[in-house]
Design a protein around this motif. Structure first.
Motif, PDB file in Angstrom:
ATOM      1  N   THR A 183       0.839  -1.202   0.000  1.00  0.00           N
ATOM      2  CA  THR A 183       0.000   0.000   0.000  1.00  0.00           C
ATOM      3  C   THR A 183       0.872   1.249   0.000  1.00  0.00           C
ATOM      4  OG1 THR A 183      -1.761  -1.144   1.183  1.00  0.00           O
ATOM      5  CG2 THR A 183      -1.784   1.258   1.249  1.00  0.00           C
ATOM      6  N   ALA A 184       1.914   1.239   0.822  1.00  0.00           N
ATOM      7  CA  ALA A 184       2.836   2.374   0.861  1.00  0.00           C
ATOM      8  C   ALA A 184       3.500   2.584  -0.486  1.00  0.00           C
ATOM      9  CB  ALA A 184       3.898   2.148   1.938  1.00  0.00           C
ATOM     10  N   ARG A 185       3.803   1.477  -1.142  1.00  0.00           N
ATOM     11  CA  ARG A 185       4.433   1.556  -2.470  1.00  0.00           C
ATOM     12  C   ARG A 185       3.548   2.318  -3.446  1.00  0.00           C
ATOM     13  NH1 ARG A 185       4.736  -3.464  -6.436  1.00  0.00           N
ATOM     14  NH2 ARG A 185       6.153  -2.664  -8.042  1.00  0.00           N
ATOM     15  N   ARG A 186       2.247   2.048  -3.404  1.00  0.00           N
ATOM     16  CA  ARG A 186       1.318   2.723  -4.312  1.00  0.00           C
ATOM     17  C   ARG A 186       1.281   4.230  -4.042  1.00  0.00           C
ATOM     18  NH1 ARG A 186      -4.424   3.366  -3.989  1.00  0.00           N
ATOM     19  NH2 ARG A 186      -4.477   2.021  -2.164  1.00  0.00           N
ATOM     20  N   PHE A 187       1.228   4.574  -2.755  1.00  0.00           N
ATOM     21  CA  PHE A 187       1.138   5.998  -2.429  1.00  0.00           C
ATOM     22  C   PHE A 187       2.465   6.721  -2.617  1.00  0.00           C
ATOM     23  CE2 PHE A 187      -2.775   4.590  -0.403  1.00  0.00           C
ATOM     24  CZ  PHE A 187      -3.640   5.598  -0.797  1.00  0.00           C
TER      25      PHE A 187
END
Length: 278
Positions: free
Chosen positions: A77-81
């Motif tokens: 999820t952090a990667r996407r943001f």
């Protein structure tokens, strides 16, 4: 390259990743060297990530999810943001809307719309713009632009319609070869069942009406059926949600569309400009 400056300018998401990774590492009783071994990175790289001297790269986030994620998807999820944070600031809010949209109506007046650009065209356009960017930043922005194309194959399929000024098709960006490749790419895009491509001809105003003079626009319908308009003049951004204003833009787009060539005529024109027999 790791630096003290990075610590001062690290984004909230990079700070969150650093804190979560550090906490999970300590909970496991691992040293930075041990975590680095599991990730395939040096202890120095782990230390730089945890202090935000060098925030986690996309590749490191993949490994953090594998090693520390425990099925939580927190690093994914952090990667996407974190990818979102790499976009120019004025574009960050819009790109999330674009990727979730169920319907897009686009009007391109100066260059090919980013969703429809080839990699070579995007690189020439971004690399040749002002202010000048480093080669690293150019490549980063090119790859981010290419990633946006996932929208075309997303489920459920969004409906995408674009009206392109003929002048855009005749404006050579990069080189003749790059432009021909770009035109042929438009032909392929137009063959998608969820894409309608129209060309607003150079002589659109000869009968006394021309509604494309106020510039490009993006009309967006969200999954909740909210209608929005996004404008980006001179690196500024405007996201319009007021129903009355959105209605005016939608009506203007409808007028522009009515002055454009039909889908088959538009495709034939693009083929001719690309040197393909019609």
């Amino acid at each position: 390259m790791a630096s003290a400056e990075n610590k001062e300018t690290a984004s909230p998401m990079a700070l969150m990743v650093a804190e979560v990774a550090r906490t999970m590492r300590i909970q496991r009783g691992w040293t930075q060297e041990q975590l680095g071994h599991e990730l395939g990175y040096s202890a120095a790289a782990v230390s730089a990530m945890e202090t935000c001297a060098q925030p986690a790269s996309d590749a490191m986030l993949v490994e953090l999810e594998r090693v520390l994620g425990n099925g939580t998807s927190v690093f994914e999820t952090a990667r996407r943001f974190m990818r979102m944070e790499k976009y120019p600031r004025q574009f960050q809010d819009y790109v999330l809307l674009e990727q979730a949209a169920i319907n897009l109506q686009l009007f391109a007046t100066n260059v090919i719309h980013g969703l429809f650009q080839t990699e070579a065209y995007a690189r020439a356009l971004i690399g040749g713009g002002y202010p000048p960017l480093s080669e690293q930043r150019v490549e980063e922005l090119v790859q981010l632009r290419m990633e946006r194309k996932a929208l075309f194959d997303r489920e459920p399929l969004p409906m995408i319609e674009i009206v392109i000024e003929e002048a855009v098709l005749r404006r050579v960006i990069g080189s003749e070869d790059i432009m021909r490749e770009q035109l042929l790419h438009l032909v392929e895009c137009a063959r998608r069942r969820n894409v309608t491509l129209l060309v607003l001809p150079l002589d659109a105003g000869k009968y006394g009406e021309y509604d494309g003079g106020r510039g490009e626009m993006n009309l967006v319908e969200t999954p909740e059926h909210e209608h929005l308009v996004y404008l980006e003049p001179q690196d500024e951004s405007m996201l319009i949600s007021d129903p009355a204003k959105v209605s005016t833009y939608a009506q203007r787009y409808a007028k522009i569309r009515s002055q454009a060539l039909g889908p088959r005529e538009s495709l034939d024109l693009i083929k001719r400009l690309a040197g393909v027999a019609v």
